[in-house]
Design a protein around this motif. Structure first.
Motif, PDB file in Angstrom:
ATOM      1  N   VAL A   1      -2.923   4.156  -7.271  1.00 55.84           N
ATOM      2  CA  VAL A   1      -2.969   3.163  -7.998  1.00 55.84           C
ATOM      3  C   VAL A   1      -2.123   2.277  -8.784  1.00 55.84           C
ATOM      4  O   VAL A   1      -1.620   0.697  -8.338  1.00 55.84           O
ATOM      5  CB  VAL A   1      -4.088   3.223  -8.566  1.00 55.84           C
TER       6      VAL A   1
ATOM      7  N   ARG B   1       0.873  -0.853   0.429  1.00 54.88           N
ATOM      8  CA  ARG B   1       0.364  -0.178   0.065  1.00 54.88           C
ATOM      9  C   ARG B   1       0.851   1.395  -0.140  1.00 54.88           C
ATOM     10  O   ARG B   1       1.831   1.592   0.780  1.00 54.88           O
ATOM     11  CB  ARG B   1      -1.225  -0.314   0.525  1.00 54.88           C
TER      12      ARG B   1
ATOM     13  N   CYS C   1      -5.011   9.897  -6.626  1.00 46.35           N
ATOM     14  CA  CYS C   1      -5.263   8.856  -6.441  1.00 46.35           C
ATOM     15  C   CYS C   1      -5.309   7.469  -7.642  1.00 46.35           C
ATOM     16  O   CYS C   1      -4.700   6.451  -7.234  1.00 46.35           O
ATOM     17  CB  CYS C   1      -6.830   8.544  -5.521  1.00 46.35           C
TER      18      CYS C   1
ATOM     19  N   HIS D   1      -7.838  -1.639  -1.743  1.00 50.97           N
ATOM     20  CA  HIS D   1      -6.695  -0.647  -1.587  1.00 50.97           C
ATOM     21  C   HIS D   1      -6.665   0.748  -1.239  1.00 50.97           C
ATOM     22  O   HIS D   1      -6.713   1.111  -2.845  1.00 50.97           O
ATOM     23  CB  HIS D   1      -4.738  -1.711  -2.184  1.00 50.97           C
ATOM     24  N   ASP D   2      -6.672   0.813  -0.773  1.00 55.99           N
ATOM     25  CA  ASP D   2      -7.175   2.777  -0.853  1.00 55.99           C
ATOM     26  C   ASP D   2      -5.606   3.749  -0.859  1.00 55.99           C
ATOM     27  O   ASP D   2      -5.596   3.606  -0.066  1.00 55.99           O
ATOM     28  CB  ASP D   2      -8.337   3.614   0.153  1.00 55.99           C
ATOM     29  N   PRO D   3      -5.842   4.009  -1.792  1.00 60.60           N
ATOM     30  CA  PRO D   3      -4.551   5.213  -1.378  1.00 60.60           C
ATOM     31  C   PRO D   3      -4.849   6.721  -0.653  1.00 60.60           C
ATOM     32  O   PRO D   3      -3.532   7.218  -0.521  1.00 60.60           O
ATOM     33  CB  PRO D   3      -4.024   5.441  -3.098  1.00 60.60           C
TER      34      PRO D   3
ATOM     35  N   GLN E   1      -1.669   8.144  -1.792  1.00 63.11           N
ATOM     36  CA  GLN E   1      -1.244   8.994  -2.182  1.00 63.11           C
ATOM     37  C   GLN E   1      -0.375  10.887  -1.811  1.00 63.11           C
ATOM     38  O   GLN E   1      -0.925  10.501  -0.960  1.00 63.11           O
ATOM     39  CB  GLN E   1      -2.429   9.628  -3.331  1.00 63.11           C
TER      40      GLN E   1
ATOM     41  N   TRP F   1     -10.300   6.689  -7.051  1.00 65.70           N
ATOM     42  CA  TRP F   1     -10.003   5.704  -7.550  1.00 65.70           C
ATOM     43  C   TRP F   1      -8.793   4.501  -6.675  1.00 65.70           C
ATOM     44  O   TRP F   1      -8.328   5.194  -5.640  1.00 65.70           O
ATOM     45  CB  TRP F   1      -8.039   5.674  -9.000  1.00 65.70           C
ATOM     46  N   VAL F   2      -9.553   3.243  -6.546  1.00 66.04           N
ATOM     47  CA  VAL F   2      -8.714   2.349  -5.178  1.00 66.04           C
ATOM     48  C   VAL F   2      -8.628   0.715  -6.483  1.00 66.04           C
ATOM     49  O   VAL F   2      -9.174   0.760  -7.194  1.00 66.04           O
ATOM     50  CB  VAL F   2      -9.677   1.912  -4.243  1.00 66.04           C
ATOM     51  N   LEU F   3      -7.629   0.001  -5.290  1.00 69.07           N
ATOM     52  CA  LEU F   3      -7.899  -0.818  -6.029  1.00 69.07           C
ATOM     53  C   LEU F   3      -8.151  -2.088  -4.963  1.00 69.07           C
ATOM     54  O   LEU F   3      -7.921  -2.144  -3.795  1.00 69.07           O
ATOM     55  CB  LEU F   3      -5.820  -1.587  -6.064  1.00 69.07           C
TER      56      LEU F   3
ATOM     57  N   ILE G   1      -9.049  -1.721 -11.036  1.00 65.99           N
ATOM     58  CA  ILE G   1      -9.155  -1.101 -10.982  1.00 65.99           C
ATOM     59  C   ILE G   1     -10.823  -0.148 -10.156  1.00 65.99           C
ATOM     60  O   ILE G   1     -12.188  -0.512 -10.755  1.00 65.99           O
ATOM     61  CB  ILE G   1      -8.238   0.141 -11.380  1.00 65.99           C
TER      62      ILE G   1
END
Length: 129
Positions: free
Chosen positions: A17, A4, A13, A100-102, A7, A91-93, A77
């Motif tokens: 990701v 992780r 973000c 997985h949130d930046p 950002q 955007w998150v992964l 994504i």
């Protein structure tokens, strides 16, 4: 395994990701993509240029109270929209069966505070050589 990253700027973000997927520092991706926010098409093109398969984008078609995680591909994504007009995006992964949130330090569940999962783009890593 995904490492992780947080950002580094308000509008990075998507770049972060991508950096998590590539296993490089977010600053490296920002140096190439810029720091002005990103679209799904930009993220896909960046990954495709590096051998990833990205897309097609699929929209979530569920009421907000339904957990979408079982329907997500193993790697994606995900776009989250929030705000009264739903014009704020993030955007998150989705990888390793979790988000997985930046932006956030910890994990979150699918019930994102005030937001909704809008769409996702399946990702496939390049074949090993």
């Amino acid at each position: 395994m995904i490492t992780r990253q947080q950002q580094p700027t308000r509008r990075s973000c998507g770049q972060t990701v991508v950096a998590m997927l590539l296993g490089v520092p977010a600053a490296d991706v920002i140096a190439e993509m810029g720091d002005k926010g990103t679209s799904g098409k930009q993220l896909a093109a960046f990954l495709q240029a590096r051998g990833f398969k990205a897309g097609p984008v699929a929209r979530f078609r569920h009421p907000p109270a339904v957990d979408p995680r079982p329907k997500l591909p193993p790697l994606a994504i995900v776009r989250i929209d929030w705000g009264r007009d739903r014009k704020r995006t993030h955007w998150v992964l989705w990888a390793e069966k979790r988000f997985h949130d930046p932006l956030l330090v910890g994990d979150f569940t699918w019930a994102v505070g005030g937001g909704r999962l809008y769409s996702y783009m399946p990702i496939e890593r390049p074949a090993s050589t």
